[in-house]
Design a protein around this motif. Structure first.
Motif, PDB file in Angstrom:
ATOM      1  N   MET A  85     -48.546 -33.552  62.267  1.00 21.21           N
ATOM      2  CA  MET A  85     -48.118 -32.224  62.684  1.00 21.21           C
ATOM      3  C   MET A  85     -46.770 -31.855  62.088  1.00 21.21           C
ATOM      4  SD  MET A  85     -49.352 -32.278  66.707  1.00 21.21           S
ATOM      5  CE  MET A  85     -48.874 -30.580  67.041  1.00 21.21           C
ATOM      6  N   MET A  86     -45.843 -32.808  62.045  1.00 15.36           N
ATOM      7  CA  MET A  86     -44.528 -32.547  61.461  1.00 15.36           C
ATOM      8  C   MET A  86     -44.624 -32.351  59.957  1.00 15.36           C
ATOM      9  SD  MET A  86     -42.010 -32.082  63.461  1.00 15.36           S
ATOM     10  CE  MET A  86     -40.774 -32.199  62.170  1.00 15.36           C
ATOM     11  N   GLN A 125     -40.739 -22.175  66.131  1.00 13.14           N
ATOM     12  CA  GLN A 125     -42.094 -22.240  65.596  1.00 13.14           C
ATOM     13  C   GLN A 125     -42.676 -23.647  65.622  1.00 13.14           C
ATOM     14  OE1 GLN A 125     -43.765 -19.442  64.748  1.00 13.14           O
ATOM     15  NE2 GLN A 125     -41.937 -18.382  65.498  1.00 13.14           N
ATOM     16  N   ARG A 126     -41.857 -24.661  65.805  1.00 14.74           N
ATOM     17  CA  ARG A 126     -42.334 -26.034  65.732  1.00 14.74           C
ATOM     18  C   ARG A 126     -43.075 -26.413  67.007  1.00 14.74           C
ATOM     19  NH1 ARG A 126     -37.791 -30.330  64.560  1.00 14.74           N
ATOM     20  NH2 ARG A 126     -37.610 -30.340  66.832  1.00 14.74           N
ATOM     21  N   GLU A 127     -44.316 -26.849  66.861  1.00  8.31           N
ATOM     22  CA  GLU A 127     -45.149 -27.159  68.019  1.00  8.31           C
ATOM     23  C   GLU A 127     -45.067 -28.622  68.447  1.00  8.31           C
ATOM     24  OE1 GLU A 127     -46.666 -25.215  69.974  1.00  8.31           O
ATOM     25  OE2 GLU A 127     -46.586 -23.315  68.893  1.00  8.31           O
ATOM     26  N   GLU A 146     -40.858 -30.500  70.177  1.00  3.64           N
ATOM     27  CA  GLU A 146     -40.335 -29.241  70.660  1.00  3.64           C
ATOM     28  C   GLU A 146     -39.107 -29.461  71.533  1.00  3.64           C
ATOM     29  OE1 GLU A 146     -42.787 -31.102  73.654  1.00  3.64           O
ATOM     30  OE2 GLU A 146     -43.057 -30.731  71.525  1.00  3.64           O
ATOM     31  N   GLY A 182     -50.648 -26.291  71.006  1.00  5.82           N
ATOM     32  CA  GLY A 182     -49.339 -26.794  70.595  1.00  5.82           C
ATOM     33  C   GLY A 182     -48.491 -27.086  71.814  1.00  5.82           C
ATOM     34  N   ARG A 236     -43.177 -24.750  55.501  1.00  3.72           N
ATOM     35  CA  ARG A 236     -41.866 -24.125  55.355  1.00  3.72           C
ATOM     36  C   ARG A 236     -41.166 -24.522  54.061  1.00  3.72           C
ATOM     37  NH1 ARG A 236     -43.870 -23.941  59.769  1.00  3.72           N
ATOM     38  NH2 ARG A 236     -43.379 -22.436  61.391  1.00  3.72           N
ATOM     39  N   GLU A 290     -47.179 -31.186  58.293  1.00  3.70           N
ATOM     40  CA  GLU A 290     -47.776 -29.866  58.068  1.00  3.70           C
ATOM     41  C   GLU A 290     -46.767 -28.761  58.344  1.00  3.70           C
ATOM     42  OE1 GLU A 290     -52.400 -31.083  59.165  1.00  3.70           O
ATOM     43  OE2 GLU A 290     -51.122 -30.141  60.677  1.00  3.70           O
ATOM     44  N   HIS A 291     -45.962 -28.936  59.381  1.00  2.00           N
ATOM     45  CA  HIS A 291     -44.920 -27.958  59.699  1.00  2.00           C
ATOM     46  C   HIS A 291     -43.906 -27.858  58.563  1.00  2.00           C
ATOM     47  CE1 HIS A 291     -41.952 -25.789  62.192  1.00  2.00           C
ATOM     48  NE2 HIS A 291     -41.061 -26.599  61.654  1.00  2.00           N
ATOM     49  N   ASP A 292     -43.429 -29.007  58.076  1.00  2.00           N
ATOM     50  CA  ASP A 292     -42.436 -29.011  56.993  1.00  2.00           C
ATOM     51  C   ASP A 292     -43.016 -28.443  55.709  1.00  2.00           C
ATOM     52  OD1 ASP A 292     -40.605 -30.117  58.711  1.00  2.00           O
ATOM     53  OD2 ASP A 292     -40.802 -32.165  57.947  1.00  2.00           O
TER      54      ASP A 292
END
Length: 257
Positions: free
Chosen positions: A184-185, A143-145, A148, A58, A192, A187-189
């Protein structure tokens, strides 16, 4: 006031040299490499950088690891496709001469080259980033890879001068890069609990385009500004579509067989 420069890199043989050369005023240069298969490590080592190897997990984690390995508490963080301009160097050295004057960090504008032209309008500029800071009071947190951003506890000041950015070698690379970031964004969203809506699918890409191209003057950069605004709007569209698929139980990457 001693200053460490920290760079993350992977297969950047064509760009790492210019990046390190622009950091000649720093007391050390630390390069965290993700096992490059080209001459990145050899070039960085030949220019006096201290090179460390770390598997990539990340962008945020890689950058936080880099500043933790630095010999000094004040760090200047760059990507391999960035370099410090002469004006920015003068500003940094002036702040350094005062002992950084009670600030916890400094931000400055990033000027991106886009297929032969520097973009000075729209969503591309000034794109101010916090890259010079006291690691004892901040770092690459959260936490966001992807996308950043560093943050600090304390005063943040703005320096004159630009961080020169050469983000894309080709349109193909940009499209692949934005698709990866969109995934990636998304998957991050999704992890959460964020949800994509029909309005986001339809309206968000259009708003990103018109805000950057018209309201922020992206059209002043000619056809370069038009293409940039269109590709960035497509990134927003990709991210929304991928989030929509994830929340409906659909994969966004090809499943392993």
């Amino acid at each position: 006031m001693p200053l460490s420069a920290c760079i993350i890199a992977f297969n950047e043989a064509d760009r790492i040299g210019d990046c390190i050369a622009s950091l000649a005023f720093c007391d050390e240069v630390v390069v965290v490499d993700s096992h490059s298969t080209d001459a990145t490590v050899a070039i960085a080592t030949s220019m006096g950088a201290r090179v460390l190897q770390r598997p990539f997990d990340g962008f945020r984690s890689q950058k936080q690891f880099a500043i933790e390995q630095a010999a000094h508490d004040w760090v200047l963080c760059l990507d391999a496709d960035e370099r410090v301009s002469d004006v920015l160097r003068t500003s940094i050295e002036a702040a350094r001469a005062t002992g950084f004057d009670g600030a916890a960090g400094y931000r400055f504008a990033r000027l991106s080259e886009y297929f032969g032209k520097f973009l000075r309008h729209g969503n591309a500029y000034p794109d101010r980033v916090l890259r010079l800071f006291d690691r004892r009071r901040g770092g690459w947190r959260g936490q966001r890879e992807v996308h950043e951003a560093a943050s600090v506890d304390g005063a943040v000041r703005t320096l004159a001068g630009d961080l020169i950015h050469h983000p894309y070698r080709s349109l193909e690379q940009q499209l692949l890069k934005t698709q990866r970031y969109a995934r990636m964004m998304a998957e991050h969203d999704h992890a959460r609990g964020k949800r994509a809506t029909l309005a986001k699918l339809v309206l968000s890409p259009a708003w990103r385009f018109w805000r950057g191209y018209l309201l922020r003057g992206g059209f002043l950069d000619g056809w370069h500004g038009l293409v940039y605004a269109y590709v960035r709007a497509n990134y927003v569209r990709q991210k929304a579509v991928m989030l929509w698929l994830l929340q409906n139980g659909q994969p966004v990457t090809t499943p392993e067989r």
